[in-house]
Design a protein around this motif. Structure first.
Motif, PDB file in Angstrom:
ATOM      1  N   HIS A 117      31.043 -32.024  29.472  1.00  0.00           N
ATOM      2  CA  HIS A 117      32.108 -31.945  30.480  1.00  0.00           C
ATOM      3  C   HIS A 117      33.438 -31.723  29.762  1.00  0.00           C
ATOM      4  O   HIS A 117      33.530 -31.917  28.542  1.00  0.00           O
ATOM      5  CB  HIS A 117      32.144 -33.210  31.342  1.00  0.00           C
ATOM      6  N   PRO A 118      34.488 -31.307  30.474  1.00  0.00           N
ATOM      7  CA  PRO A 118      35.769 -31.036  29.809  1.00  0.00           C
ATOM      8  C   PRO A 118      36.350 -32.275  29.138  1.00  0.00           C
ATOM      9  O   PRO A 118      36.051 -33.417  29.501  1.00  0.00           O
ATOM     10  CB  PRO A 118      36.665 -30.568  30.967  1.00  0.00           C
ATOM     11  N   GLU A 119      37.201 -32.052  28.148  1.00  0.00           N
ATOM     12  CA  GLU A 119      37.793 -33.170  27.407  1.00  0.00           C
ATOM     13  C   GLU A 119      38.727 -34.002  28.279  1.00  0.00           C
ATOM     14  O   GLU A 119      38.687 -35.236  28.231  1.00  0.00           O
ATOM     15  CB  GLU A 119      38.538 -32.632  26.179  1.00  0.00           C
ATOM     16  N   PRO A 136      26.964 -38.314  27.690  1.00  0.00           N
ATOM     17  CA  PRO A 136      28.061 -37.400  28.008  1.00  0.00           C
ATOM     18  C   PRO A 136      28.719 -36.894  26.722  1.00  0.00           C
ATOM     19  O   PRO A 136      28.841 -37.620  25.737  1.00  0.00           O
ATOM     20  CB  PRO A 136      29.033 -38.283  28.810  1.00  0.00           C
ATOM     21  N   LEU A 137      29.137 -35.648  26.753  1.00  0.00           N
ATOM     22  CA  LEU A 137      29.847 -35.047  25.620  1.00  0.00           C
ATOM     23  C   LEU A 137      31.095 -34.365  26.143  1.00  0.00           C
ATOM     24  O   LEU A 137      31.004 -33.383  26.891  1.00  0.00           O
ATOM     25  CB  LEU A 137      28.954 -34.030  24.900  1.00  0.00           C
ATOM     26  N   ALA A 138      32.260 -34.885  25.769  1.00  0.00           N
ATOM     27  CA  ALA A 138      33.527 -34.296  26.186  1.00  0.00           C
ATOM     28  C   ALA A 138      33.900 -33.201  25.199  1.00  0.00           C
ATOM     29  O   ALA A 138      34.166 -33.480  24.031  1.00  0.00           O
ATOM     30  CB  ALA A 138      34.616 -35.364  26.234  1.00  0.00           C
ATOM     31  N   VAL A 156      31.817 -27.415  34.289  1.00  0.00           N
ATOM     32  CA  VAL A 156      33.128 -26.794  34.151  1.00  0.00           C
ATOM     33  C   VAL A 156      33.924 -27.141  35.397  1.00  0.00           C
ATOM     34  O   VAL A 156      33.367 -27.416  36.456  1.00  0.00           O
ATOM     35  CB  VAL A 156      33.049 -25.266  33.942  1.00  0.00           C
ATOM     36  N   ASN A 157      35.236 -27.169  35.251  1.00  0.00           N
ATOM     37  CA  ASN A 157      36.104 -27.570  36.358  1.00  0.00           C
ATOM     38  C   ASN A 157      37.347 -26.694  36.322  1.00  0.00           C
ATOM     39  O   ASN A 157      38.227 -26.877  35.501  1.00  0.00           O
ATOM     40  CB  ASN A 157      36.469 -29.048  36.214  1.00  0.00           C
TER      41      ASN A 157
END
Length: 369
Positions: A117-119, A136-138, A156-157
């Motif tokens: 997922h995004p940072e 989870p991996l930022a 993605v967002n």
């Protein structure tokens, strides 16, 4: 038994209580700019559709009515540059947050699987991975996970919550290509897509320029909360790869996760009516044009924020110090710490307050009270 082994974080908004109390003590009252909940009326055309469908004694369909699914497909073609969506590959959800939180589990992910997922990100991406027992991996760097077969889901967002940043066609296409190399699913949270301020294009993951004309391995998630003031209706949907939507539908049938029939009717009307969306966008535009210069006048630097309902702002200090500064002026914002370590020196300032509230906040900031 509980969820403690999965190390779920504390619910972040609870930590704002002391700052809210301080801000509320301001002589002119509290202006709460910490949350993105709509404050304007639900459009009359939508309320009328809800009322007309209120006599609903039978169970609604989990898959959604044919009219709703066709409205979603038509909306993607008309508003998002994504024609050719099969209405069978549309699934209404009870708001978008429940899908974000449960998708990893519904996909059968667990220990050993990685969810990217995004940072700087909405915390539910992380929570959903943990609920499933996945990791989870930022990361904003495709190269950090490209070729890693443990990666099974990539969020993605765009436009981003909290930053308002918009991904380009090329950036999204790179994510999709890298995910397809390892058989991972891309889920694109696009809930702020109708709220672009700088004229920048906001492409969907279902845009053929992004996905190559095939929806294989991609899902788009959308909510009507922002564009149509329907947060209280819990009105959202996911669409894309039929091979993913079909098993999600079966799981949701078993779980009883069904959007109420009157809400489905209201969604169908909302998706066909562009006028109320344009009207609401202009309300937010006026608030943004008032608040943005005031935030800058108070010594903030506003980064990204080219779309969405927030100003992503920093005073180059820890976010909690910035919250102190704002609380002294009767303003509550969301600390960047809610959105990951990469965001600790920012605050998220929402446009979702009344015209009066935005005016009062702007005056206090511009005067440097």
């Amino acid at each position: 038994m509980g969820l403690s082994p999965r190390s779920l974080p504390d619910f972040p908004w609870d930590s704002l209580a002391p700052y809210k109390a301080r801000a509320a003590s301001h002589p002119d009252g509290l202006v709460d700019l910490s949350v993105g909940t709509p404050v304007d009326p639900t459009p009359a055309v939508v309320r009328e559709a809800l009322a007309a469908a209120a006599d609903a004694p039978g169970y609604p369909t989990t898959h959604g009515t044919a009219a709703l699914r066709e409205a979603v497909a038509g909306w993607f073609a008309r508003r998002r540059g994504a024609p050719g969506l099969d209405p069978a590959a549309v699934l209404p959800t009870v708001g978008s947050k429940e899908l974000v939180a449960t998708l990893p589990a519904y996909l059968g992910l667990g220990p050993g699987d990685v969810v990217v997922h995004p940072e700087a990100a909405y915390p539910t991406y992380d929570v959903g991975a943990r609920l499933a027992g996945a990791t989870p991996l930022a990361s904003d760097d495709v190269e950090a996970w490209r070729g890693n077969p443990a990666v099974r889901l990539v969020w993605v967002n765009s436009p981003s919550n909290p930053t308002g940043r918009v991904a380009t066609v090329e950036q999204l296409a790179e994510v999709v290509a890298a995910a397809r190399e390892i058989g991972a699913l891309v889920a694109s949270d696009e809930c702020y897509a109708e709220l672009s301020w700088t004229g920048a294009e906001v492409p969907s993951v279902l845009d053929p320029r992004v996905c190559g004309g095939s929806h294989e391995g991609v899902l788009a998630v959308y909510s009507l909360s922002k564009q149509s003031n329907l947060a209280g209706y819990r009105a959202a949907f996911v669409a894309g790869d039929p091979a993913v939507i079909a098993p999600l539908l079966e799981v949701r049938k078993h779980a009883g996760l069904i959007v109420p029939a009157p809400v489905q009717a209201a969604m169908t009307v909302a998706l066909a009516d562009d006028a109320h969306v344009a009207e609401q966008k202009e309300r937010y535009r006026a608030r943004r044009e008032l608040l943005l210069p005031a935030v800058r006048a108070a010594g903030f630097r506003v980064e990204h924020s080219e779309a969405g309902l927030y100003l992503w702002a920093t005073r180059d200090e820890d976010c909690w110090d910035t919250l102190d500064y704002l609380a002294d002026r009767g303003i509550l914002a969301a600390p960047g710490a809610f959105y990951g370590e990469a965001a600790r020196r920012h605050v998220r300032i929402a446009l979702t307050a009344s015209d009066s509230g935005i005016s009062r906040a702007s005056s206090r900031l511009a005067k440097r009270e």
